[in-house]
Write an enzyme that holds these catalytic residues in place. Structure first.
Site, PDB file in Angstrom:
ATOM      1  N   ASP A 170      -6.559   9.372   9.625  1.00  0.00           N
ATOM      2  CA  ASP A 170      -4.992   9.057  10.052  1.00  0.00           C
ATOM      3  C   ASP A 170      -4.731   9.572  11.561  1.00  0.00           C
ATOM      4  OD1 ASP A 170      -3.985   7.143   8.124  1.00  0.00           O
ATOM      5  OD2 ASP A 170      -4.545   9.273   6.837  1.00  0.00           O
ATOM      6  N   GLU A 180       0.863  -1.124  -0.097  1.00  0.00           N
ATOM      7  CA  GLU A 180      -0.189  -0.008  -0.056  1.00  0.00           C
ATOM      8  C   GLU A 180       1.056   1.215   0.122  1.00  0.00           C
ATOM      9  OE1 GLU A 180      -2.727   0.055   3.069  1.00  0.00           O
ATOM     10  OE2 GLU A 180      -3.382   2.308   2.541  1.00  0.00           O
TER      11      GLU A 180
END
Ligand SMILES: Cc1ncc(COP(=O)(O)O)c(C=O)c1O
Ligand SMILES: Cc1ncc(COP(=O)(O)O)c(C=O)c1O
Lengths: 261, 399, 399, 261
Positions: free
Chosen positions: A58, A47
């Site tokens: 995040d 990823e």
């Protein structure tokens, strides 16, 4: 079925637990070396985050990594160019980023660029299934798998829809929270993986908070594999070189391959 | 622009209930992490149900009246009107409790949160106005409050931080990114993910994922509804020719416009030059909604800059983006210099020291009065969204 | 105290028109230099004439409504009531324009000054609230304003000084004496002597020579009149058992009491321990009126001390002295510690940060609730004279 | 007619212009020496201020003097005790102070104390005629003349009342302002003196702002004499000794006696 899903299914069906490590594109001048180290350590997919100014899903580690990469001058174009340099790796590349970057020039253009750069998957954490139509079409048109996320809060019928419409794999979010390392995997995590595998035979990767081989093994008991992000980026931000990250992942790979050991 | 008329005719009645999935034309929607989808859905369901319930509406109306001081007056700006050659009426949100229109929304959401069984409010704040309003509503309804505020703003707005804490709220400094409003908003969303079952995210403007832009507009439409009635009593024409409000996220403007959307009044949103999402932004997605944002060619969000902390947001609510697309409202900008001059001029002419946010609207009227945009003799309703007490220190530095 | 009943029965209806020469019993009067007698007489004549003129009253009522935000709400303090075991209703002068009841008086006097052909207002101010209100009214009516303020207060209240200047007022620092409110008042009177023909002295409380105590009370009675009507709607008993207000000079209290003087409600004035003219003062004459003042045995006036700048005055309006003599109102004191605690408690319980002046009234209710003075189950109207924004810096230091 | 008025009338009727200098009681430890210097310089009466904390009708000079005297510990009792020490001077002593000090123990007590200290006059600048009844009775009862003030703003009928009810003399305030030196005497000053002399044959002293022999002469053209206060106190505050003040007053006395010189 596109390349990413085909590959992951094949490996899973062969009894292998899947490992998808994450790196923030552009975090260092030679960031693609991290991807090479991932491959060398036995990653089943890689990823690559395209950093966004406002990474709302995040936690602090990947926020910091995104900020650092942008400060270094990282751009979507630059990160994709870096990806293109990884064409020799025999590991599917999955790009993850936020809606705004996907939509800037439109999802069709974005997915075409992904394809050109050699990416075969896409994750967009702020694109829930209800908003995904156009991006899904664009991804499909470009032969890119748009993986959708499922969360412990997702109710059953919706989980079925996500499982059905996701491509490549289903990204099971382990907990109600942001990315970031956690000291323990919550019970919701494996429960969710179990719920999804009961609904679909698409590979299920569990992510968010997985930071030790033990957690990876535990996660992989119900899921088909794990995503490891913040645990890597925390080390990268602390200065760990690709070979050190490689060693960390090798340990994880080994644990996944031989959970009893 | 030729397309405008057709578009307008074809468009659904402006400022009605948004379309499917919380869309205002191309804008709006619910671009949130999957973990928040259910929480948003619950808010939406609860809001639609509450908003259809005369009991809820009555309770809110009572709170607004007995606690927040509604209706706020409509003040004819006699002297400034004479100077400018237009008839200027000020809708006085500066007189609402806590000093701005923010309280209207916050009381609505706090009441909704209590109805949903939530015990805590989460909010983001820039200058602290929405944070103070949230802390106020929480205190009043016996809820807890957690307010996220960029570390830089915590330093710059020490008095408001203290006010929030005095009201019992927890203020969490946000160290991420630019350490201002945009980052506080991101952080509030992150926090909400983990606590959505017990806490309600009390968004401060007509931004955020569906149903927030619609819900906040509905909670703010009390401004426009009152002003509509008050204008009917104050103006021979009943409806003003122009309706003007400043636009940060756009809640005071949306609330005001909502009262006049079905009239011939021209609607004007005034933005800060350095935070002009509607006037200068490009389509994008942030904080859960699709709208217009200041961003670079790559799609990285730009930091906004304005002397008015409340306009320091790089985007604009999705309904404004839609109203702009429709041509139903127009969005213009003024610069910091015009704003401080307008604040002083309003103070001297009418005895009202406006919030610097609100002074943007005044500045534009001063500039446009007598021009083709705002011809002499026009009647103008301007929403004065807040009072300037909070800005006196800033003004002392620049004047 | 046996004499009380007889005195009360014999007394003229409390809070009516004062007696000859502006007397309230032994208090009041017009102890001014001969040079000001004529000016006071002109103010009295103009006021009596204007106050009898429905045109003037209508104009003032309109200004109060459209500019100052009247009527202010009556807010039931639900949570604090439950905690204290009394029914507490707050009359929300904190929501009036400029943040306190001061605007009621100032708009009345400014309108009167304009009617008298005066082109300038003179005022004294301590914390700056009356100065800001005066500057506001002057701006609104196109008058000039000169505000006298002790040099020490100018330093301590820099924000309010800036607000006044922003509103176009001239602020004159007073270097005499203790350089605080008392000296600012003296200086304003001195200045008035020289300019009485063109300037109106806009006294900020129910103090000063006749007709000021009466006139200011009449301009402030809008508080009590509104509260009377609002209580009638809110309380089964129509009239509260107790009416409470803080007392500096005593204008918000006088305005409140005026609405309830002819009811059985018990009236309570709450003073700062260090500025308790009514509770602890002795008869004397200062600033043009006879009343109760803090003073030493020789008759030298003592400096007052309170955490609330607006209560930092060594005397009290003459009508309060008279109401005390009559036993019609009672005057009590609270100390700074009780006041800050009460401010925090009200903020947390009701989402209202009160002015420290107003917090005096709250503090007394908190202390007295459940005692013989304020038995459990009582209904209490409390005038919240102003908002606490101005006091946040002070609170930050002491909390 | 009490001692003060008798004396002033007699001198005026003898063609002399009256001079009443002022000193703030207690301004220095030996402040009574100033009074002695006044007498030596030919004062017809001496005004002694009992300092008050809030002298609302005084300009900066006398404010400062009052403040200084109070800081030194001056009290009404102390100042009156000082007066008693001046019994040997053959000049009437006039006390001036504010209402609050007169009313502290009541005007009867205050006037009795004045009498006892040998004062024959009283000036209370914040006691207009309308409020003067009780104090006037008390003063009369003690044989003290309560002099009232008239101002340029006083309308005619009121001026008549003041002239009628004043005792000792009528204090004509030269201007609309506070005490303090001025560079020139305004036209209102002599006009007011003229108006009063037209209404009453009581001596009229003009005060406020008279600071030079020339101004004194000009004032005395229509008035029967002058009060000199701030011009003296300004010098005292600057450190001038009694003999220096005496010299200043001697010049004024000479100018009044021989205006042509
Ligand atoms: C007084 C005032 N006006 C306007 C705004 C901008 O918000 P909105 O555009 O949502 O009305 C703010 C935000 O803090 C504010 O405090
Ligand atoms: C908020 C507030 N309350 C009360 C007072 C005291 O004045 P009064 O006793 O005249 O009401 C002041 C004076 O500045 C004030 O600002």
């Amino acid at each position: 079925m596109n390349a990413l899903e085909t590959r992951l299914r094949a490996r899973r069906d062969a009894g292998r637990k899947l490992l998808m490590p994450y790196v923030t594109g552009g975090i260092t001048p030679d960031w693609t070396e991290y991807a090479r180290a991932f491959a060398a350590a036995g990653a089943d997919a890689i990823e690559i985050g395209v950093p966004f100014s406002d990474p709302t899903l995040d936690g602090v580690t990947i926020q910091e990594a995104s900020h650092a990469a942008l400060t270094r001058g990282a751009t979507p174009r630059g990160v994709l160019a870096g990806l293109a340099g990884l064409a020799d790796l025999d590991v599917p590349l999955v790009v993850s980023t936020y809606c705004n970057l996907v939509f800037r020039d439109g999802p069709w253009a974005f997915c075409a660029a992904l394809r050109e750069a050699g990416a075969s998957g896409l994750i967009v954490p702020d694109l829930p299934v209800d908003e995904a139509d156009e991006a899904a079409d664009a991804a499909a048109g470009a032969g890119v798998d748009l993986a959708l996320l499922a969360s412990p809060a997702t109710p059953a019928p919706r989980l079925a829809e996500i499982s059905r419409r996701s491509r490549g794999f289903v990204y099971a979010v382990s907990l109600m929270g942001t990315t970031g390392t956690r000291s323990a995997l919550g019970p919701a995590a494996t429960a969710l993986a179990g719920r999804i595998t009961g609904l679909s035979d698409r590979p299920v990767l569990l992510g968010f908070g997985i930071s030790t081989p033990g957690q990876a093994v535990e996660a992989a008991r119900r899921a088909d594999g794990v995503v490891v992000g913040a645990a890597i980026m925390r080390r990268v931000l602390a200065g760990a070189r690709p070979d050190e990250i490689g060693a960390f992942l090798t340990a994880m790979r080994e644990a996944l391959d031989d959970p009893g050991a | 622009m030729m397309g405008d008329v057709a578009t307008r005719a074809a468009a659904p009645r402006a400022m009605g209930v948004p379309g499917e999935r919380g869309r205002f034309g191309d804008h709006g929607g619910r671009y949130v992490p999957e973990s928040l989808v259910e929480a948003c859905r619950e808010v939406e369901e609860a809001f639609r149900e509450a908003w259809a319930d005369p009991g809820f509406r009555g309770e809110l109306a009572t709170l607004l009246a007995v606690h927040a001081g509604r209706p706020t007056p409509l003040t004819p700006a006699w002297r400034l009107s004479a100077e400018l050659g237009v008839t200027l009426l000020l809708k006085r949100e500066d007189l609402a409790h806590t000093g701005s229109h923010k309280i209207n929304n916050v009381l609505g959401q706090a009441l909704l949160a209590a109805r949903m069984g939530r015990t805590r409010l989460i909010a983001e704040t820039g200058a602290g106005q929405h944070g103070v309003a949230t802390a106020t509503a929480a205190a009043l309804l016996g809820l807890e409050a957690t307010v996220f505020m960029g570390e830089r703003d915590v330093e710059r707005q020490a008095l408001n931080v203290f006010r929030m804490r005095m009201l019992g709220a927890e203020v969490v400094p946000v160290r991420a990114g630019t350490r201002t409003l945009k980052d506080a908003t991101s952080e509030a969303m992150r926090h909400w993910v983990g606590v959505a079952g017990s806490a309600h995210y009390c968004v401060g403007s007509v931004i955020g994922p569906s149903p927030y832009p619609y819900m906040v507009r509905e909670f703010q439409r009390v401004i426009g509804d009152e002003a509509r009635r008050q204008c009917a009593a104050a103006l021979p024409s009943a409806v003003p020719d122009h309706v003007v409000a400043c636009v940060g996220g756009g809640s005071n403007a949306a609330g005001t416009f909502a009262g006049f959307a079905d009239t011939p009044a021209r609607l004007w949103g005034v933005e800060a030059e350095g935070g002009a999402g509607a006037a200068l932004g490009r389509p994008g997605v942030l904080h859960g909604f699709r709208s217009l944002f200041l961003q670079d060619d790559d799609g990285q969000i730009r930091e906004a800059h304005s002397i008015a902390a409340g306009l320091d947001y790089p985007g604009v609510g999705p309904e404004h983006a839609h109203l702009r697309d429709l041509g139903r409202a127009r969005y213009v900008t003024v610069d910091d210099g015009e704003v401080t001059a307008a604040a002083v001029r309003l103070a001297r002419a009418e005895g009202i020291v406006p919030a610097l946010e609100s002074a943007h609207a005044v500045a534009w009227v001063i500039r446009a009065a007598g021009s083709g945009e705002l011809p002499a003799g026009s009647t103008v309703l301007l929403t004065l969204s807040g009072r300037g007490d909070k800005d006196v220190a800033t003004l002392m530095e620049v004047l």
